[in-house]
Scaffold this motif. Structure first.
Motif, PDB file in Angstrom:
ATOM      1  N   TRP A 130      56.577 -43.281  48.125  1.00  0.00           N
ATOM      2  CA  TRP A 130      55.500 -43.693  47.223  1.00  0.00           C
ATOM      3  C   TRP A 130      56.057 -44.463  46.027  1.00  0.00           C
ATOM      4  CZ3 TRP A 130      50.337 -43.834  47.438  1.00  0.00           C
ATOM      5  CH2 TRP A 130      49.643 -44.044  46.252  1.00  0.00           C
ATOM      6  N   LEU A 131      57.120 -43.955  45.433  1.00  0.00           N
ATOM      7  CA  LEU A 131      57.673 -44.602  44.253  1.00  0.00           C
ATOM      8  C   LEU A 131      58.458 -45.862  44.594  1.00  0.00           C
ATOM      9  CD1 LEU A 131      58.736 -41.502  42.132  1.00  0.00           C
ATOM     10  CD2 LEU A 131      56.789 -43.031  41.755  1.00  0.00           C
ATOM     11  N   THR A 132      58.713 -46.081  45.849  1.00  0.00           N
ATOM     12  CA  THR A 132      59.303 -47.357  46.253  1.00  0.00           C
ATOM     13  C   THR A 132      58.342 -48.503  45.971  1.00  0.00           C
ATOM     14  OG1 THR A 132      60.583 -46.284  48.004  1.00  0.00           O
ATOM     15  CG2 THR A 132      60.287 -48.648  48.193  1.00  0.00           C
ATOM     16  N   ASP A 133      57.040 -48.235  46.088  1.00  0.00           N
ATOM     17  CA  ASP A 133      56.021 -49.277  45.944  1.00  0.00           C
ATOM     18  C   ASP A 133      55.189 -49.136  44.676  1.00  0.00           C
ATOM     19  OD1 ASP A 133      56.706 -50.409  48.460  1.00  0.00           O
ATOM     20  OD2 ASP A 133      55.514 -48.861  49.461  1.00  0.00           O
ATOM     21  N   SER A 184      55.342 -48.171  40.353  1.00  0.00           N
ATOM     22  CA  SER A 184      56.156 -47.914  39.166  1.00  0.00           C
ATOM     23  C   SER A 184      55.956 -46.499  38.647  1.00  0.00           C
ATOM     24  CB  SER A 184      55.811 -48.927  38.067  1.00  0.00           C
ATOM     25  OG  SER A 184      56.056 -50.247  38.495  1.00  0.00           O
ATOM     26  N   TRP A 185      54.708 -46.046  38.664  1.00  0.00           N
ATOM     27  CA  TRP A 185      54.337 -44.698  38.237  1.00  0.00           C
ATOM     28  C   TRP A 185      53.430 -44.108  39.317  1.00  0.00           C
ATOM     29  CZ3 TRP A 185      56.836 -42.880  34.020  1.00  0.00           C
ATOM     30  CH2 TRP A 185      57.392 -43.811  33.146  1.00  0.00           C
ATOM     31  N   PHE A 186      53.127 -42.834  39.219  1.00  0.00           N
ATOM     32  CA  PHE A 186      52.428 -42.182  40.324  1.00  0.00           C
ATOM     33  C   PHE A 186      51.020 -42.719  40.544  1.00  0.00           C
ATOM     34  CE2 PHE A 186      55.818 -39.023  40.163  1.00  0.00           C
ATOM     35  CZ  PHE A 186      56.042 -38.847  41.526  1.00  0.00           C
ATOM     36  N   ALA A 187      50.320 -43.083  39.474  1.00  0.00           N
ATOM     37  CA  ALA A 187      48.952 -43.567  39.662  1.00  0.00           C
ATOM     38  C   ALA A 187      48.830 -45.075  39.600  1.00  0.00           C
ATOM     39  CB  ALA A 187      48.020 -42.933  38.625  1.00  0.00           C
ATOM     40  N   GLY A 188      49.941 -45.779  39.456  1.00  0.00           N
ATOM     41  CA  GLY A 188      49.843 -47.233  39.383  1.00  0.00           C
ATOM     42  C   GLY A 188      51.018 -47.845  38.659  1.00  0.00           C
ATOM     43  N   ASP A 189      50.730 -48.836  37.815  1.00  0.00           N
ATOM     44  CA  ASP A 189      51.799 -49.572  37.158  1.00  0.00           C
ATOM     45  C   ASP A 189      52.056 -49.123  35.730  1.00  0.00           C
ATOM     46  OD1 ASP A 189      49.519 -50.516  35.972  1.00  0.00           O
ATOM     47  OD2 ASP A 189      49.858 -52.633  36.430  1.00  0.00           O
ATOM     48  N   ARG A 190      51.419 -48.041  35.306  1.00  0.00           N
ATOM     49  CA  ARG A 190      51.696 -47.511  33.973  1.00  0.00           C
ATOM     50  C   ARG A 190      51.586 -45.987  33.987  1.00  0.00           C
ATOM     51  NH1 ARG A 190      46.700 -46.794  30.969  1.00  0.00           N
ATOM     52  NH2 ARG A 190      44.906 -47.586  32.161  1.00  0.00           N
ATOM     53  N   LEU A 191      52.199 -45.394  32.995  1.00  0.00           N
ATOM     54  CA  LEU A 191      52.199 -43.938  32.857  1.00  0.00           C
ATOM     55  C   LEU A 191      50.777 -43.399  32.756  1.00  0.00           C
ATOM     56  CD1 LEU A 191      54.158 -41.384  32.058  1.00  0.00           C
ATOM     57  CD2 LEU A 191      53.178 -41.807  29.796  1.00  0.00           C
ATOM     58  N   SER A 192      50.542 -42.250  33.379  1.00  0.00           N
ATOM     59  CA  SER A 192      49.255 -41.578  33.243  1.00  0.00           C
ATOM     60  C   SER A 192      49.483 -40.064  33.210  1.00  0.00           C
ATOM     61  CB  SER A 192      48.332 -41.932  34.417  1.00  0.00           C
ATOM     62  OG  SER A 192      48.769 -41.291  35.609  1.00  0.00           O
ATOM     63  N   MET A 193      48.402 -39.334  33.027  1.00  0.00           N
ATOM     64  CA  MET A 193      48.493 -37.872  33.068  1.00  0.00           C
ATOM     65  C   MET A 193      49.015 -37.393  34.417  1.00  0.00           C
ATOM     66  SD  MET A 193      47.696 -36.312  30.240  1.00  0.00           S
ATOM     67  CE  MET A 193      46.706 -36.405  28.730  1.00  0.00           C
ATOM     68  N   ALA A 194      48.850 -38.189  35.460  1.00  0.00           N
ATOM     69  CA  ALA A 194      49.391 -37.811  36.768  1.00  0.00           C
ATOM     70  C   ALA A 194      50.903 -37.692  36.708  1.00  0.00           C
ATOM     71  CB  ALA A 194      48.976 -38.831  37.822  1.00  0.00           C
ATOM     72  N   ASP A 195      51.563 -38.590  35.998  1.00  0.00           N
ATOM     73  CA  ASP A 195      53.015 -38.506  35.844  1.00  0.00           C
ATOM     74  C   ASP A 195      53.405 -37.291  35.014  1.00  0.00           C
ATOM     75  OD1 ASP A 195      54.099 -41.212  36.956  1.00  0.00           O
ATOM     76  OD2 ASP A 195      52.371 -41.743  35.726  1.00  0.00           O
ATOM     77  N   ILE A 196      52.640 -37.034  33.976  1.00  0.00           N
ATOM     78  CA  ILE A 196      52.935 -35.872  33.139  1.00  0.00           C
ATOM     79  C   ILE A 196      52.807 -34.595  33.959  1.00  0.00           C
ATOM     80  CG2 ILE A 196      52.167 -34.567  31.125  1.00  0.00           C
ATOM     81  CD1 ILE A 196      51.427 -37.237  29.824  1.00  0.00           C
ATOM     82  N   GLN A 197      51.768 -34.503  34.788  1.00  0.00           N
ATOM     83  CA  GLN A 197      51.598 -33.333  35.648  1.00  0.00           C
ATOM     84  C   GLN A 197      52.706 -33.228  36.688  1.00  0.00           C
ATOM     85  OE1 GLN A 197      49.989 -30.701  35.477  1.00  0.00           O
ATOM     86  NE2 GLN A 197      48.899 -30.084  37.322  1.00  0.00           N
ATOM     87  N   MET A 198      53.150 -34.358  37.204  1.00  0.00           N
ATOM     88  CA  MET A 198      54.185 -34.353  38.233  1.00  0.00           C
ATOM     89  C   MET A 198      55.579 -34.117  37.678  1.00  0.00           C
ATOM     90  SD  MET A 198      53.203 -34.709  41.412  1.00  0.00           S
ATOM     91  CE  MET A 198      54.683 -35.372  42.198  1.00  0.00           C
ATOM     92  N   SER A 199      55.764 -34.204  36.382  1.00  0.00           N
ATOM     93  CA  SER A 199      57.112 -34.179  35.821  1.00  0.00           C
ATOM     94  C   SER A 199      57.869 -32.901  36.154  1.00  0.00           C
ATOM     95  CB  SER A 199      57.061 -34.387  34.304  1.00  0.00           C
ATOM     96  OG  SER A 199      56.320 -33.368  33.655  1.00  0.00           O
ATOM     97  N   TYR A 200      57.241 -31.736  35.967  1.00  0.00           N
ATOM     98  CA  TYR A 200      57.973 -30.495  36.203  1.00  0.00           C
ATOM     99  C   TYR A 200      58.347 -30.311  37.672  1.00  0.00           C
ATOM    100  CZ  TYR A 200      59.515 -25.691  35.512  1.00  0.00           C
ATOM    101  OH  TYR A 200      60.269 -24.541  35.471  1.00  0.00           O
ATOM    102  N   PRO A 201      57.423 -30.459  38.625  1.00  0.00           N
ATOM    103  CA  PRO A 201      57.832 -30.296  40.028  1.00  0.00           C
ATOM    104  C   PRO A 201      58.841 -31.334  40.497  1.00  0.00           C
ATOM    105  CG  PRO A 201      55.521 -30.952  39.889  1.00  0.00           C
ATOM    106  CD  PRO A 201      55.952 -30.585  38.512  1.00  0.00           C
ATOM    107  N   VAL A 202      58.756 -32.575  40.019  1.00  0.00           N
ATOM    108  CA  VAL A 202      59.752 -33.565  40.424  1.00  0.00           C
ATOM    109  C   VAL A 202      61.131 -33.176  39.907  1.00  0.00           C
ATOM    110  CG1 VAL A 202      60.555 -35.931  40.066  1.00  0.00           C
ATOM    111  CG2 VAL A 202      58.193 -35.503  40.735  1.00  0.00           C
ATOM    112  N   MET A 203      61.193 -32.745  38.666  1.00  0.00           N
ATOM    113  CA  MET A 203      62.483 -32.348  38.104  1.00  0.00           C
ATOM    114  C   MET A 203      63.018 -31.099  38.806  1.00  0.00           C
ATOM    115  SD  MET A 203      61.769 -33.196  34.089  1.00  0.00           S
ATOM    116  CE  MET A 203      61.360 -34.892  33.611  1.00  0.00           C
ATOM    117  N   ALA A 204      62.120 -30.186  39.177  1.00  0.00           N
ATOM    118  CA  ALA A 204      62.546 -29.008  39.928  1.00  0.00           C
ATOM    119  C   ALA A 204      63.038 -29.393  41.318  1.00  0.00           C
ATOM    120  CB  ALA A 204      61.398 -28.002  40.031  1.00  0.00           C
ATOM    121  N   LEU A 205      62.364 -30.344  41.945  1.00  0.00           N
ATOM    122  CA  LEU A 205      62.777 -30.807  43.267  1.00  0.00           C
ATOM    123  C   LEU A 205      64.170 -31.433  43.204  1.00  0.00           C
ATOM    124  CD1 LEU A 205      62.085 -31.415  46.270  1.00  0.00           C
ATOM    125  CD2 LEU A 205      61.106 -33.582  45.471  1.00  0.00           C
TER     126      LEU A 205
END
Length: 223
Positions: free
Chosen positions: A156-159, A161-182
């Motif tokens: 997904w991040l290959t295509d 820049s951020w999880f919901a599109g081309d700029r930061l959103s609350m989706a990235d903030i929500q994803m931050s902890y599980p991505v860092m844990a992964l």
């Protein structure tokens, strides 16, 4: 003023980051984990579940990271800086907000639990059995599941820049902890786009301010 009930080394760091991105004033009530890494009983006086984060605002007491982030966006983000407005991107936004805790984080928590079965506080006489059981579950199920999710995120991040599109959103903030844990405990290599995403997060001034406010976030790897 907004109050955040913040547990050290926890997912409540996401709420602090969101508040910093929105430039909202807030105060922190701090809690420290017990020796067993559980939240202290004092949090039960704030919310019956005794978990963090909990947000207080204008008489409202709200738990669950995703619900808190949506509330902050809907209440204080009048310019939609942290939520895309295009229909397709809004669907992406909603998906990642729910995916973080609904699909990815349970697997990471299970990974941590099963990797701990051969160690204290498991009774000494059961540790050998616990270790074998934990390794078996990880090999037969968890590792393959986490590999699938990791490759999905990487693709997904290959295509994007951020999880919901081309700029930061609350989706990235929500994803931050599980991505860092992964990245910390998943045991999966060759994830350059996920790692690049984390570096972008680390470089954001609002993230850095949130770390200063909440304390270092050190997600443990496999115990």
């Amino acid at each position: 003023m907004i109050t955040v009930h913040h547990l050290n080394q926890s997912r409540s760091q996401r709420v602090l980051w969101a508040l910093e991105e929105l430039a909202l004033p807030y105060q922190i009530v701090r809690y420290q984990r017990e020796k067993n890494m559980m939240a202290p009983d004092a949090l039960r006086k704030v919310h019956p579940l005794g978990k963090s984060p909990v947000l207080e605002d204008n008489g409202l007491i709200l738990a669950e990271s995703g619900a808190i982030l949506e509330y902050l966006q809907e209440t204080y983000d009048s310019e939609s800086r942290l939520k895309p407005q295009e229909p397709e991107l809004k669907l992406n936004y909603r998906f990642w907000l729910h995916y973080a805790e609904g699909s990815l984080m349970p697997l990471l928590l299970m990974k941590l639990v099963f990797a701990s079965l051969g160690k204290p506080p498991i009774p000494f006489g059961l540790r050998s059995l616990g270790k074998v059981l934990g390794q078996g579950v990880q090999k037969a199920y968890l590792n393959r599941q986490l590999e699938t999710h990791a490759r999905y995120l990487e693709s997904w991040l290959t295509d994007h820049s951020w999880f919901a599109g081309d700029r930061l959103s609350m989706a990235d903030i929500q994803m931050s902890y599980p991505v860092m844990a992964l990245l910390s405990r998943g045991g999966i290599s060759d994830l350059p786009h996920l790692q690049a995403w984390q570096k972008k997060v680390d470089m954001r001034p609002a993230w850095q301010r949130a770390i200063q406010q909440g304390g270092p976030l050190e997600i443990p790897g496999e115990p």
